[in-house]
Design a protein around this motif. Structure first.
Motif, PDB file in Angstrom:
ATOM      1  N   ASP A 162      51.141  52.491  -1.462  1.00  0.00           N
ATOM      2  CA  ASP A 162      52.423  54.099  -2.593  1.00  0.00           C
ATOM      3  C   ASP A 162      52.205  53.700  -3.857  1.00  0.00           C
ATOM      4  N   GLN A 163      52.186  51.628  -3.801  1.00  0.00           N
ATOM      5  CA  GLN A 163      52.202  51.440  -5.403  1.00  0.00           C
ATOM      6  C   GLN A 163      51.214  51.017  -5.510  1.00  0.00           C
ATOM      7  N   ALA A 164      50.266  50.596  -5.335  1.00  0.00           N
ATOM      8  CA  ALA A 164      48.724  50.679  -5.703  1.00  0.00           C
ATOM      9  C   ALA A 164      48.139  52.162  -6.317  1.00  0.00           C
ATOM     10  N   ILE A 165      49.498  53.389  -5.599  1.00  0.00           N
ATOM     11  CA  ILE A 165      48.927  54.849  -6.243  1.00  0.00           C
ATOM     12  C   ILE A 165      50.233  54.652  -7.601  1.00  0.00           C
ATOM     13  N   ASN A 166      50.863  54.512  -7.434  1.00  0.00           N
ATOM     14  CA  ASN A 166      52.076  54.008  -8.482  1.00  0.00           C
ATOM     15  C   ASN A 166      51.289  53.730  -9.689  1.00  0.00           C
ATOM     16  N   SER A 167      50.697  52.393  -9.274  1.00  0.00           N
ATOM     17  CA  SER A 167      50.589  51.730 -10.202  1.00  0.00           C
ATOM     18  C   SER A 167      49.234  52.422 -11.702  1.00  0.00           C
ATOM     19  N   LEU A 168      47.827  52.916 -10.725  1.00  0.00           N
ATOM     20  CA  LEU A 168      47.256  53.484 -10.317  1.00  0.00           C
ATOM     21  C   LEU A 168      47.801  54.636 -11.519  1.00  0.00           C
ATOM     22  N   CYS A 169      48.735  55.679 -11.477  1.00  0.00           N
ATOM     23  CA  CYS A 169      49.256  56.868 -11.866  1.00  0.00           C
ATOM     24  C   CYS A 169      49.434  56.290 -13.578  1.00  0.00           C
ATOM     25  N   LYS A 170      50.558  55.297 -13.428  1.00  0.00           N
ATOM     26  CA  LYS A 170      51.341  54.260 -14.385  1.00  0.00           C
ATOM     27  C   LYS A 170      50.054  53.815 -15.638  1.00  0.00           C
ATOM     28  N   THR A 192      43.607  55.740   5.974  1.00  0.00           N
ATOM     29  CA  THR A 192      44.752  55.804   4.814  1.00  0.00           C
ATOM     30  C   THR A 192      44.274  55.790   3.207  1.00  0.00           C
ATOM     31  N   ALA A 193      43.115  55.395   3.694  1.00  0.00           N
ATOM     32  CA  ALA A 193      42.436  55.682   2.050  1.00  0.00           C
ATOM     33  C   ALA A 193      42.070  57.080   1.879  1.00  0.00           C
ATOM     34  N   ARG A 194      41.878  57.920   3.233  1.00  0.00           N
ATOM     35  CA  ARG A 194      41.987  60.110   2.540  1.00  0.00           C
ATOM     36  C   ARG A 194      43.421  60.249   2.194  1.00  0.00           C
ATOM     37  N   VAL A 195      44.885  59.314   3.080  1.00  0.00           N
ATOM     38  CA  VAL A 195      46.357  59.976   2.695  1.00  0.00           C
ATOM     39  C   VAL A 195      46.476  59.818   0.896  1.00  0.00           C
ATOM     40  N   SER A 196      46.607  58.142  -0.207  1.00  0.00           N
ATOM     41  CA  SER A 196      45.986  58.002  -0.685  1.00  0.00           C
ATOM     42  C   SER A 196      45.164  58.643  -2.216  1.00  0.00           C
ATOM     43  N   ALA A 197      43.890  59.898  -1.544  1.00  0.00           N
ATOM     44  CA  ALA A 197      43.704  60.680  -2.258  1.00  0.00           C
ATOM     45  C   ALA A 197      44.276  61.510  -2.399  1.00  0.00           C
ATOM     46  N   CYS A 198      44.971  61.670  -1.692  1.00  0.00           N
ATOM     47  CA  CYS A 198      46.365  63.195  -1.746  1.00  0.00           C
ATOM     48  C   CYS A 198      46.809  62.546  -2.663  1.00  0.00           C
ATOM     49  N   ALA A 199      47.642  61.579  -2.798  1.00  0.00           N
ATOM     50  CA  ALA A 199      48.375  60.937  -3.833  1.00  0.00           C
ATOM     51  C   ALA A 199      48.403  61.084  -5.077  1.00  0.00           C
ATOM     52  N   LEU A 200      47.036  60.967  -5.343  1.00  0.00           N
ATOM     53  CA  LEU A 200      45.885  60.861  -6.465  1.00  0.00           C
ATOM     54  C   LEU A 200      45.924  62.018  -7.029  1.00  0.00           C
ATOM     55  N   LEU A 201      46.058  63.642  -6.354  1.00  0.00           N
ATOM     56  CA  LEU A 201      45.754  64.058  -6.683  1.00  0.00           C
ATOM     57  C   LEU A 201      46.106  65.088  -8.101  1.00  0.00           C
ATOM     58  N   PRO A 202      47.096  65.320  -7.880  1.00  0.00           N
ATOM     59  CA  PRO A 202      48.483  65.884  -9.460  1.00  0.00           C
ATOM     60  C   PRO A 202      48.128  65.061  -9.970  1.00  0.00           C
ATOM     61  N   THR A 203      48.233  63.561 -10.069  1.00  0.00           N
ATOM     62  CA  THR A 203      48.197  63.205 -11.533  1.00  0.00           C
ATOM     63  C   THR A 203      46.172  63.303 -12.454  1.00  0.00           C
ATOM     64  N   ALA A 204      45.316  62.997 -10.981  1.00  0.00           N
ATOM     65  CA  ALA A 204      43.923  63.288 -11.277  1.00  0.00           C
ATOM     66  C   ALA A 204      43.324  64.235 -11.870  1.00  0.00           C
ATOM     67  N   TYR A 205      44.002  65.458 -11.312  1.00  0.00           N
ATOM     68  CA  TYR A 205      43.703  66.861 -12.168  1.00  0.00           C
ATOM     69  C   TYR A 205      44.664  67.044 -12.587  1.00  0.00           C
ATOM     70  N   ARG A 206      45.697  66.294 -13.804  1.00  0.00           N
ATOM     71  CA  ARG A 206      45.964  66.794 -14.463  1.00  0.00           C
ATOM     72  C   ARG A 206      45.371  65.986 -16.119  1.00  0.00           C
ATOM     73  N   PHE A 207      44.578  65.354 -15.692  1.00  0.00           N
ATOM     74  CA  PHE A 207      44.215  64.300 -16.730  1.00  0.00           C
ATOM     75  C   PHE A 207      42.885  64.718 -16.891  1.00  0.00           C
ATOM     76  N   ALA A 208      41.990  65.380 -15.484  1.00  0.00           N
ATOM     77  CA  ALA A 208      40.719  65.653 -15.333  1.00  0.00           C
ATOM     78  C   ALA A 208      39.702  66.941 -16.607  1.00  0.00           C
ATOM     79  N   ASN A 209      38.917  66.651 -17.062  1.00  0.00           N
ATOM     80  CA  ASN A 209      37.419  67.381 -17.837  1.00  0.00           C
ATOM     81  C   ASN A 209      37.817  68.508 -17.210  1.00  0.00           C
ATOM     82  N   GLU A 210      37.733  69.583 -17.804  1.00  0.00           N
ATOM     83  CA  GLU A 210      37.584  71.533 -17.326  1.00  0.00           C
ATOM     84  C   GLU A 210      36.523  70.914 -15.997  1.00  0.00           C
ATOM     85  N   ASP A 211      35.258  70.817 -16.222  1.00  0.00           N
ATOM     86  CA  ASP A 211      34.123  70.568 -15.276  1.00  0.00           C
ATOM     87  C   ASP A 211      34.392  70.147 -14.540  1.00  0.00           C
TER      88      ASP A 211
END
Length: 592
Positions: A106-114, A142-161
């Motif tokens: 959770d802390q790693a995901i939090n830091s990645l998002c920051k 556990t890695a796949r659980v972290s992927a779920c947590a990263l999705l909203p931030t990744a999607y917000r800043f990802a390229n359209e393609d």
């Protein structure tokens, strides 16, 4: 002796984190920013970051969970010290995001998002590939659980393609064999949907949403779907909601798990706001009736509690809807075996009565209100009493006198002090409604008895609210009728607390009196109090006298001829507090 320029900060840090003492080791990690600051951006990038990237993957520190957690937090802090080379932080955080321990992930995901929120241009090149790698790791879930947590931030800043690929990855995660991954995906659905376009939701995500809402094995997933609906319903139009989301809420309201039903009940006002008045009227209110009749008392309680917020919506529940759907349930809820349900009902009756108006309240709610005021459970009595003024306003005097007044009179003598205090707080509003004569005959004696209550909070409430009553009935009534009764309570035979209370009341009623009336009626009592046998009464007299001189123009004759001599006698009192307040009051005499 080595100077600062010769001191090797990195070597010192390496030594500290290999210390066997956990406090020293973690302390060194938490002060990593100082090391980075001392090294400078160039050395931090070339030496410090490679070292801390390596050390979290090597024995023995790779097994030290407290160390890994602290490192996960500090990587985001290092972002300020590396001159924009934030991409170097992604790989070590990806490693930590795949750890087994939840708090580290959770802390790693939090830091990645920051890091990515600070530098959004990192997302397409670094964060999106990181997410795909985490989402396809098959060795441990556990890695796949972290992927779920990263999705909203990744999607917000990802390229359209890249967005279509992310939606596909999310769909795969929602169908994962591991229940924990599906649960994590469901919990992040509302955050993901809030950063998606409506067309993307309808084309790719609505099917997943429907599948998860039917999830059989985990009620927390179905709970998450209710929260997702709140976001989605605001984005879709009326017909789209009818087609895609309404059935999910109707099914959730009848779900076999009480937690899912409870979530619908708790958020019913927000659901009404999201779906709009038309769907609320045609579909949601029928489901709401079932929630008010639910087998679980917690669900019934929340369903009743949420009625009040529903009356405050932009398009609130109408009087007709209240009468048709809500009121028929009130009689059975008033007899509910669960005390918290009756307490919740008591809490909403005042606002409901206000919407319904006098006639309907008198016809359909009066007996229920009266019964709840006599309920054996004190929270029920307290909640209904806290709205007594509002209910009486709705009913008006003639609709109320015989039915509720007797009950209110009994409640002012209730054995629970909070109820006595609540009634006292309602009395000024009742006084305005009743007028002088009825107040004097029905409530005055009981209200004044609250000034002698055994509980300080009740006495304090009575003192504070006496000012409103004096303001309501005016100067003549206060001087001729109320003041003599207050003076009468100041008695040497009663406990000293009563005399202190009387002294505290005097400033409250003095607001409607002229300076001459204060000099004539109040000052003699204050002078008498300065000679009291109890020190607490004497210094209260000094404080009240000070207040009177500060807030009223009493005239030099009264101050110097009557007040000051009484205070001078107290300058050498046996009690040090009395001396202190007497001296302050004498100083005030000079300013009067």
């Amino acid at each position: 002796m080595a100077t600062n320029s010769e001191f090797d900060y990195l070597a010192f840090f390496k030594e500290e984190i290999r210390n066997e003492n956990a406090a020293i080791k973690i302390g060194a990690v938490n002060r990593l920013n100082l090391i980075a600051s001392a090294l400078g951006p160039s050395k931090t990038v070339s030496e410090l970051i490679p070292f801390v990237t390596m050390v979290v993957q090597e024995e023995p520190l790779c097994n030290d969970e407290e160390f890994l957690f602290s490192m996960a937090k500090q990587y985001a802090v290092l972002s300020d010290y590396i001159n924009g080379h934030d991409e170097l932080l992604i790989a070590p955080l990806e490693h930590l995001a795949a750890q087994e321990e939840t708090v580290i992930r959770d802390q790693a995901i939090n830091s990645l998002c920051k890091v990515v929120e600070r530098r959004p241009n990192l997302a397409p090149e670094y964060l999106v590939p990181t997410l795909h790698r985490l989402a396809t790791k098959s060795d441990f879930f556990t890695a796949r659980v972290s992927a779920c947590a990263l999705l909203p931030t990744a999607y917000r800043f990802a390229n359209e393609d890249q967005k279509a690929g992310l939606r596909k990855a999310y769909t795969t995660l929602c169908a994962d064999d591991t229940p924990m991954v599906r649960r994590a995906a469901a919990h992040k659905m509302r955050d993901l949907i809030s950063v998606c376009e409506k067309a993307e939701i309808l084309s790719d995500l609505i099917q997943v949403y429907r599948q998860l809402s039917q999830e059989d094995t985990q009620d927390t997933i179905r709970v998450a779907c209710v929260h997702t609906t709140l976001v989605m319903a605001n984005m879709l139009n009326l017909e789209e909601n009818r087609q895609h989301t309404l059935s999910v809420i109707k099914e959730a309201a009848e779900d076999r798990s009480w937690r899912v039903r409870l979530t619908v009940a708790k958020n019913f006002d927000q659901l009404c706001a999201a779906f709009g008045p038309e769907i609320m009227a045609t579909s949601l209110l029928q489901s709401f009736i079932q929630l008010m009749k639910d087998n679980e008392q917690e669900v019934r309680k929340e369903a009743v509690r949420v009625i009040e917020p529903c009356l405050l919506l932009a398009t609130p529940l109408s009087p007709e809807q209240l009468q048709q759907y809500i009121l028929p349930q009130f009689q059975s809820l008033g007899l509910d075996s669960a005390q918290p349900v009756r307490a919740a009902l008591a809490q909403v009756l005042g606002p409901v009565a206000k919407v319904l108006g006098r006639d309907v309240t008198q016809r359909q709610l009066l007996s229920l209100i009266s019964d709840l005021m006599k309920d054996e459970f004190h929270d029920v009595r307290l909640n209904i009493v806290s709205h007594a003024g509002l209910i009486c306003e709705v009913l008006s005097v003639d609709g109320l006198v015989h039915s509720l007044l007797h009950t209110i009179q009994n409640l002012i003598m209730d054995n629970h002090w909070r109820i006595r205090q609540s009634v006292v707080e309602q009395v000024p509003k009742l006084a305005r409604l009743f007028g002088v004569e009825m107040f004097q005959s029905k409530l005055e004696a009981l209200f004044l008895s609250s000034l002698r209550d055994s509980v300080h909070s009740v006495r304090q409430a009575a003192i504070q609210h006496l000012k409103e009553i004096a303001d309501t009935f005016g100067s003549q009534w206060t001087v001729e009728h109320l003041l003599p009764k207050l003076v009468e309570q100041y008695s040497q035979s009663a406990g000293y607390a009563n005399r202190v209370t009387t002294l505290h009341v005097l400033p409250q009623v003095s607001g409607v009196m002229t300076p001459d009336q204060i000099v004539q009626y109040i000052v003699p009592l204050l002078v008498k109090a300065t000679k009291d046998s109890v020190p607490n009464v004497r210094f209260c007299a000094c404080r009240t006298t000070m207040w009177m001189m500060e807030n009223h123009s009493l005239g030099s004759q009264c101050v110097n001829g009557t007040i000051k001599p009484a205070l001078v006698e107290l300058e050498h009192d046996s009690d040090i507090d009395v001396q202190y307040y007497a001296q302050r009051a004498i100083a005030q005499c000079g300013n009067a």
